[in-house]
Design a protein around this motif. Structure first.
Motif, PDB file in Angstrom:
ATOM      1  N   ALA A  51       0.817  -1.221   0.000  1.00 34.97           N
ATOM      2  CA  ALA A  51       0.000   0.000   0.000  1.00 34.97           C
ATOM      3  C   ALA A  51       0.845   1.263   0.000  1.00 34.97           C
ATOM      4  O   ALA A  51       0.311   2.366  -0.159  1.00 34.97           O
ATOM      5  CB  ALA A  51      -0.938  -0.004   1.208  1.00 34.97           C
ATOM      6  N   GLU A  52       2.156   1.129   0.180  1.00 31.03           N
ATOM      7  CA  GLU A  52       3.034   2.302   0.116  1.00 31.03           C
ATOM      8  C   GLU A  52       3.420   2.659  -1.314  1.00 31.03           C
ATOM      9  O   GLU A  52       4.022   3.708  -1.566  1.00 31.03           O
ATOM     10  CB  GLU A  52       4.295   2.049   0.947  1.00 31.03           C
ATOM     11  N   ALA A  53       3.053   1.811  -2.293  1.00 30.81           N
ATOM     12  CA  ALA A  53       3.479   2.002  -3.688  1.00 30.81           C
ATOM     13  C   ALA A  53       2.555   2.960  -4.427  1.00 30.81           C
ATOM     14  O   ALA A  53       1.343   3.023  -4.166  1.00 30.81           O
ATOM     15  CB  ALA A  53       3.519   0.659  -4.396  1.00 30.81           C
ATOM     16  N   MET A  54       3.134   3.706  -5.377  1.00 26.32           N
ATOM     17  CA  MET A  54       2.359   4.666  -6.170  1.00 26.32           C
ATOM     18  C   MET A  54       1.228   3.984  -6.918  1.00 26.32           C
ATOM     19  O   MET A  54       0.121   4.513  -7.012  1.00 26.32           O
ATOM     20  CB  MET A  54       3.282   5.366  -7.174  1.00 26.32           C
ATOM     21  N   ASN A  55       1.479   2.804  -7.480  1.00 27.96           N
ATOM     22  CA  ASN A  55       0.494   2.153  -8.350  1.00 27.96           C
ATOM     23  C   ASN A  55      -0.496   1.264  -7.589  1.00 27.96           C
ATOM     24  O   ASN A  55      -1.262   0.522  -8.196  1.00 27.96           O
ATOM     25  CB  ASN A  55       1.194   1.343  -9.433  1.00 27.96           C
ATOM     26  N   PHE A  56      -0.480   1.321  -6.273  1.00 25.78           N
ATOM     27  CA  PHE A  56      -1.442   0.530  -5.487  1.00 25.78           C
ATOM     28  C   PHE A  56      -2.852   1.075  -5.727  1.00 25.78           C
ATOM     29  O   PHE A  56      -3.069   2.287  -5.748  1.00 25.78           O
ATOM     30  CB  PHE A  56      -1.091   0.607  -4.003  1.00 25.78           C
ATOM     31  N   ASP A  57      -3.794   0.183  -5.920  1.00 22.55           N
ATOM     32  CA  ASP A  57      -5.165   0.585  -6.228  1.00 22.55           C
ATOM     33  C   ASP A  57      -5.939   0.863  -4.936  1.00 22.55           C
ATOM     34  O   ASP A  57      -6.315  -0.056  -4.218  1.00 22.55           O
ATOM     35  CB  ASP A  57      -5.858  -0.527  -7.024  1.00 22.55           C
ATOM     36  N   ASP A  58      -6.184   2.159  -4.650  1.00 25.66           N
ATOM     37  CA  ASP A  58      -6.957   2.532  -3.454  1.00 25.66           C
ATOM     38  C   ASP A  58      -8.305   3.128  -3.826  1.00 25.66           C
ATOM     39  O   ASP A  58      -8.929   3.826  -3.033  1.00 25.66           O
ATOM     40  CB  ASP A  58      -6.161   3.498  -2.576  1.00 25.66           C
ATOM     41  N   LEU A  59      -8.766   2.833  -5.052  1.00 22.52           N
ATOM     42  CA  LEU A  59     -10.009   3.421  -5.539  1.00 22.52           C
ATOM     43  C   LEU A  59     -11.189   3.095  -4.627  1.00 22.52           C
ATOM     44  O   LEU A  59     -12.080   3.931  -4.415  1.00 22.52           O
ATOM     45  CB  LEU A  59     -10.300   2.929  -6.965  1.00 22.52           C
ATOM     46  N   ALA A  60     -11.198   1.906  -4.068  1.00 22.38           N
ATOM     47  CA  ALA A  60     -12.321   1.489  -3.222  1.00 22.38           C
ATOM     48  C   ALA A  60     -12.185   1.971  -1.788  1.00 22.38           C
ATOM     49  O   ALA A  60     -13.104   1.782  -0.985  1.00 22.38           O
ATOM     50  CB  ALA A  60     -12.450  -0.035  -3.251  1.00 22.38           C
ATOM     51  N   TRP A  61     -11.064   2.592  -1.452  1.00 23.76           N
ATOM     52  CA  TRP A  61     -10.867   3.065  -0.081  1.00 23.76           C
ATOM     53  C   TRP A  61     -11.759   4.275   0.183  1.00 23.76           C
ATOM     54  O   TRP A  61     -12.141   5.015  -0.725  1.00 23.76           O
ATOM     55  CB  TRP A  61      -9.414   3.435   0.152  1.00 23.76           C
ATOM     56  N   GLU A  62     -12.036   4.494   1.450  1.00 25.89           N
ATOM     57  CA  GLU A  62     -12.843   5.635   1.869  1.00 25.89           C
ATOM     58  C   GLU A  62     -12.018   6.913   1.823  1.00 25.89           C
ATOM     59  O   GLU A  62     -10.839   6.918   2.157  1.00 25.89           O
ATOM     60  CB  GLU A  62     -13.349   5.400   3.300  1.00 25.89           C
ATOM     61  N   THR A  63     -12.635   8.004   1.367  1.00 26.91           N
ATOM     62  CA  THR A  63     -11.994   9.317   1.441  1.00 26.91           C
ATOM     63  C   THR A  63     -12.343   9.939   2.789  1.00 26.91           C
ATOM     64  O   THR A  63     -13.522  10.088   3.123  1.00 26.91           O
ATOM     65  CB  THR A  63     -12.469  10.232   0.305  1.00 26.91           C
ATOM     66  N   VAL A  64     -11.320  10.285   3.576  1.00 29.39           N
ATOM     67  CA  VAL A  64     -11.548  10.825   4.915  1.00 29.39           C
ATOM     68  C   VAL A  64     -10.731  12.091   5.099  1.00 29.39           C
ATOM     69  O   VAL A  64      -9.760  12.346   4.381  1.00 29.39           O
ATOM     70  CB  VAL A  64     -11.167   9.806   6.021  1.00 29.39           C
ATOM     71  N   GLY A  65     -11.130  12.852   6.082  1.00 31.61           N
ATOM     72  CA  GLY A  65     -10.328  13.984   6.532  1.00 31.61           C
ATOM     73  C   GLY A  65      -9.796  13.688   7.914  1.00 31.61           C
ATOM     74  O   GLY A  65     -10.333  12.859   8.652  1.00 31.61           O
ATOM     75  N   LEU A  66      -8.730  14.355   8.250  1.00 29.21           N
ATOM     76  CA  LEU A  66      -8.173  14.258   9.597  1.00 29.21           C
ATOM     77  C   LEU A  66      -8.704  15.429  10.423  1.00 29.21           C
ATOM     78  O   LEU A  66      -9.017  16.485   9.872  1.00 29.21           O
ATOM     79  CB  LEU A  66      -6.644  14.309   9.537  1.00 29.21           C
ATOM     80  N   PRO A  67      -8.814  15.234  11.739  1.00 26.84           N
ATOM     81  CA  PRO A  67      -8.440  14.065  12.534  1.00 26.84           C
ATOM     82  C   PRO A  67      -9.365  12.886  12.290  1.00 26.84           C
ATOM     83  O   PRO A  67     -10.564  13.061  12.054  1.00 26.84           O
ATOM     84  CB  PRO A  67      -8.540  14.565  13.973  1.00 26.84           C
ATOM     85  N   HIS A  68      -8.790  11.664  12.384  1.00 27.43           N
ATOM     86  CA  HIS A  68      -9.536  10.456  12.041  1.00 27.43           C
ATOM     87  C   HIS A  68      -9.153   9.324  12.990  1.00 27.43           C
ATOM     88  O   HIS A  68      -8.018   9.248  13.460  1.00 27.43           O
ATOM     89  CB  HIS A  68      -9.239  10.032  10.599  1.00 27.43           C
ATOM     90  N   SER A  69     -10.104   8.456  13.262  1.00 27.97           N
ATOM     91  CA  SER A  69      -9.869   7.319  14.142  1.00 27.97           C
ATOM     92  C   SER A  69     -10.352   6.039  13.479  1.00 27.97           C
ATOM     93  O   SER A  69     -11.355   6.054  12.759  1.00 27.97           O
ATOM     94  CB  SER A  69     -10.600   7.516  15.474  1.00 27.97           C
ATOM     95  N   PHE A  70      -9.642   4.942  13.731  1.00 28.24           N
ATOM     96  CA  PHE A  70     -10.097   3.629  13.270  1.00 28.24           C
ATOM     97  C   PHE A  70     -11.526   3.339  13.737  1.00 28.24           C
ATOM     98  O   PHE A  70     -12.254   2.591  13.098  1.00 28.24           O
ATOM     99  CB  PHE A  70      -9.223   2.502  13.846  1.00 28.24           C
ATOM    100  N   SER A  71     -11.904   3.884  14.890  1.00 26.98           N
ATOM    101  CA  SER A  71     -13.127   3.469  15.568  1.00 26.98           C
ATOM    102  C   SER A  71     -14.368   4.255  15.163  1.00 26.98           C
ATOM    103  O   SER A  71     -15.465   3.941  15.630  1.00 26.98           O
ATOM    104  CB  SER A  71     -12.940   3.571  17.092  1.00 26.98           C
TER     105      SER A  71
END
Length: 867
Positions: A51-71
């Motif tokens: 997931a640290e790579a430029m070409n990793f596909d994060d399209l399905a990931w959630e767009t969030v703002g900080l501050p942010h918590s796992f919970s």
């Protein structure tokens, strides 16, 4: 030229000639660029290879703002997700920006962070409550760059904290900044400002001592000039100094400057929190290459053994509250504005002191204390919890039980203490660095290790900041010769520590760092939570005591469950309980409102703390307050289901675009009121509607300012709330007694109540001979499904006794009663077949005389902690 124009021209010339003594000198644009970096991260919970790579596909990931918590969304569950989470964000850089040193500054990541830039690991940090700076200069390139942060909140046996009673949710839960500097620059939190002769001059004047760390990361040795100016609240320069030093290439040098005296400075105080600004300007030749501003205040204080606490030369009995950092829905991911509201809520009730329980709080929280005039006790994350279990979770022994973990753990504690002091040292509100909270909740074999670590911490604190005392918090144990309370400069006593004879007028400045511990759902009762305090001290204090801090200011999530989590005088949603109004009436003489009564609710009132100019950078939000009204507009205590919905525009609740409040749920409406914080990362007009079946609805509009809204980019993910439950784990039977709070009807000389719960077979509790209705109480401080009570007596006696349990120290249930003296045993074990929830165990005695006064050697209560 007309006369009017000539006068204006003349005034401008005068202002220009006088510019060294005004803020005009500070209007040059700083070469340092600081950018808020909170918006538009991609996030996914879990660990993802590559997931640290430029070409990793994060399209399905959630767009969030900080501050942010796992919970998120989080509502006081004792369970929370433990594991990994990833954050990714793009950074576009121009060629000219690559000539600068580029840093990412994090205010807090819980609790281990690995930072990658373009697939390269550029930094790591362990420690969830202190910020850090990462130099990413060598890894960035022109054009698009990929920032990735791998975070975990896993418990580790050699990292602090090993224990605590709140929750330990993971995430980038505080602000992040992108900072670009010249190759030679003022270091991260690189100034330390003091006023060394302010007290000696009785506040009439003082020089300003400024230590500034300059880093030369260029490849050339050069001369650098540092100009330091002190600016008052009106923008006027009141003193300044310049120093020139040679710094070798690749080296760091500390400039120490002492300015000419500032005459009659306006003093910072809780009544009038006047702040000054120290502006540090770094030049190479005539070229300004860096500028950094440090807020500060002129004040002095003293903690004394015999006469308590003094501030600016006047006695001040501290009226305080303990404060945790998490909020309803958002958990630990709290905005700066929300922190300011917390401080103001305590201030509005008449408190003047906050204990930051039990870890370093955000720099923004310290800023809020500075601005609101709230004195602050900042604490390192070395603490324990009663009834601790074997290693593997945050209810472990506070100090390591295995030799292999000791070195790493002590390094972790000292590292985070050092970072806390560096980050917060310029805040005038901070009047003590605290080393700990209740570290004695550790395995017996670790006692010497605890003592030596506390001594190291005190020494480190003195080394890094000699202007503030090194306090030790929550040190009402152990009793006897190996006391922890005398290790530091100030002692904080929790719970029964306020009344233990050993700690009455001890030979150390001291404060009751926790009292009260009253569990209540809102609205609660209109009365103080004096709890453990003796009545005399509760009402007027002791002349040798510096003050007292209630446990606690706000409800919070707790791994020990709601028995501990709901001890606030303000609930988790930031609605005051009636106890808050009691303190406000006592401390500020503001009468309480008329309490809402059951009625016929017909409509909803919806209010916001702010409706315009709300920022979208993650530092700002609004509190939405819901109130039920009858037809005449009177508040009613009816609590029907109410739903808030984002009708149009930008913004989000912790649950997404809507949130539903229901009675007796985790997302509660109670006593006719509900509240939640609402934020946006995009600008525009948010329209929010409050509805409830059969009631007249309400609507409010909030104008957010910042980055324009794009419907495609800013769609909010719906996050329906489900209480998180850890994978089914075997019930852990915990043992309470040793070092837990204890209380008694009386104590004979040298036979303290705590001696019946200290693990020492040479000590015991004994009442006074004249006490014919003697009792002894153990407070487990938990909601415990009781399984067994074990009582050991030090001496045989002719008496009867009964054992009772209680959840609230008011209503008692009989567990066991010895009526026949012939049945007396030196050790009595009482098994509880149908376990029920308790907190307190009381043993009461009757039918004894002077020759058979009861003597309790040890008491233990065993059971499973429940939410």
């Amino acid at each position: 030229m007309k006369l009017k124009e000539f006068i204006l021209f003349t005034l401008c010339l005068i202002a220009l000639c006088d510019f060294p003594n005004s803020l005009f000198a500070q209007q040059n644009v700083s070469p340092r660029i600081t950018l808020n970096f909170n918006r538009e991260w991609k996030y996914a919970r879990g660990d993802f290879k590559g997931a640290e790579a430029m070409n990793f596909d994060d399209l399905a990931w959630e767009t969030v703002g900080l501050p942010h918590s796992f919970s998120i969304p989080y509502f006081m569950s004792k369970d929370f997700y433990v594991g990994y989470g990833w954050y990714r964000k793009s950074l576009n850089l121009k060629a000219k920006e690559l000539s600068k040193k580029i840093f990412l500054e994090f205010d807090g990541v819980f609790q281990e962070a690995e930072i990658f830039v373009n697939n390269q690991l550029v930094g790591k940090h362990e420690g969830g409550y202190t910020g850090f700076s990462v130099d990413i200069s060598s890894a960035v390139k022109r054009g698009n760059n990929l920032i990735a942060v791998r975070v975990n909140n896993e418990w580790k046996s050699n990292r602090a904290p090993r224990a605590g009673e709140h929750v330990f949710s993971g995430g980038i839960y505080r602000n992040v900044r992108l900072v670009m500097k010249a190759p030679t620059f003022i270091d991260w939190y690189g100034t330390f400002v003091t006023t060394p002769d302010l007290e000696k001059n009785n506040g009439q004047s003082s020089v300003v001592n400024v230590q500034t760390t300059i880093c030369n990361h260029s490849n050339k040795k050069s001369d650098y000039r540092l100009r330091t100016e002190v600016i008052d609240a009106d923008g006027k320069m009141v003193t300044s100094i310049e120093t020139t030093e040679t710094i070798e290439a690749g080296n760091t040098k500390e400039f120490e400057q002492i300015t000419p005296s500032v005459r009659k400075p306006r003093l910072w105080s809780p009544q009038l929190p006047v702040l000054y600004n120290v502006v540090s300007s770094l030049y190479q030749g005539k070229k300004l290459i860096d500028r950094y501003e440090t807020s500060m205040g002129f004040r002095w204080f003293k903690w004394t053994v015999d006469n308590g606490f003094f501030f600016n030369g006047e006695h001040l009995y501290l009226k305080g509250a303990n404060v945790h950092q998490d909020h309803a829905g958002w958990g630990d991911a709290v905005t700066e504005t929300a922190m300011q509201r917390d401080v103001r809520l305590m201030k509005d009730a008449g408190f003047d002191f906050i204990r930051g329980s039990h870890y370093p709080h955000s720099p923004a929280f310290s800023n809020a204390c500075d601005e609101e005039g709230m004195l602050f006790w900042s604490e390192a994350p070395f603490w324990g919890i009663g009834g601790f279990s074997p290693d593997g979770y945050w209810n472990s022994s506070a100090y390591p039980v295995n030799e292999k973990d000791i070195k790493g753990f002590e390094e972790s504690v000292l590292q985070q203490l050092s970072e806390m002091i560096r980050i917060h040292r310029n805040h005038p509100s901070i009047v003590a660095w605290s080393m700990s909270n209740e570290p004695f909740f550790s395995a017996p074999k670790t006692e010497e290790g605890i003592r030596q670590l506390l001594k190291q911490m005190v020494d480190r604190s003195h080394e890094l900041d000699s202007t503030r005392p090194a306090a030790v918090g929550g040190v009402q144990r152990p009793l006897g010769k190996d006391r922890l309370d005398l290790i530091g400069d100030v002692a904080g006593y929790n719970g029964d520590g306020s009344s233990i004879p050993d700690f009455q007028h001890p030979n150390v400045p001291n404060i009751v760092s926790e009292y009260g511990s009253t569990t209540a759902d809102r609205p609660g009762e209109y009365k103080p939570g004096w709890g453990n305090l003796e009545e005399d001290e509760a009402w007027k204090g002791m002349p040798w005591r510096s003050g007292q801090a209630i446990w606690c200011g706000f409800d919070h999530g707790s791994i020990a469950g709601s028995q501990l989590g709901k001890m606030g005088i303000v609930d988790y949603f930031r609605i005051p309980k009636r106890a808050w109004y009691w303190y406000r009436n006592e401390y500020k003489k503001i009468a309480p409102p008329e309490w809402a009564k059951e009625g016929v609710a017909t409509k909803i009132r919806l209010e916001a703390t702010q409706t315009s100019k709300v920022s979208t950078d993650g530092t700002d939000d609004v509190m939405l307050n819901v109130t039920l009204l009858d037809a005449q507009g009177n508040e009613v205590s009816n609590s029907p289901t109410v739903e808030l919905t984002l009708v149009s525009g930008p913004g989000e609740f912790p649950t997404g675009t809507s949130i539903k409040f229901e009675a007796d749920s985790d997302i509660r409406i109670a006593d006719g009121k509900a509240a939640i914080e609402f934020r946006s990362y995009y600008s525009g007009l948010a329209v929010i509607k409050a509805t409830s079946p059969g009631l007249e609805s309400a609507q409010i509009e909030i104008n957010f300012e910042g980055v324009p809204m794009n419907a495609k980019d800013c769609a909010v993910k719906e996050r329906p709330y489900t209480r998180f439950v850890r994978e089914k784990m075997p019930d852990v039977v915990q043992t309470f007694g040793r070092n837990n709070p204890t209380f008694a009807s009386s104590v004979a000389d040298n036979h303290l109540a705590g001696h019946a719960a200290d693990g020492d077979n040479n000590t015991w509790w004994q009442p006074r001979e004249e006490d014919k209705e003697a009792y002894w109480i153990l407070d487990t401080e938990k909601g415990l499904i009781l399984q067994e009570v074990s009582i050991q007596f030090a001496k045989a006696g002719v008496y009867q006794y009964k054992v009772e349990t209680s959840a609230d120290n008011i209503h008692w249930n009989s567990l066991f009663e010895l009526k026949e003296v012939s049945d007396w045993k030196k050790e009595q074990k009482i098994n509880v077949e149908d376990g029920f929830k308790v907190r307190f165990v009381r043993i009461s005695f009757s039918g004894y005389n002077a020759s058979s006064v009861p003597c309790i050697l040890e008491v233990e209560a065993r059971g499973v902690v429940q939410n």
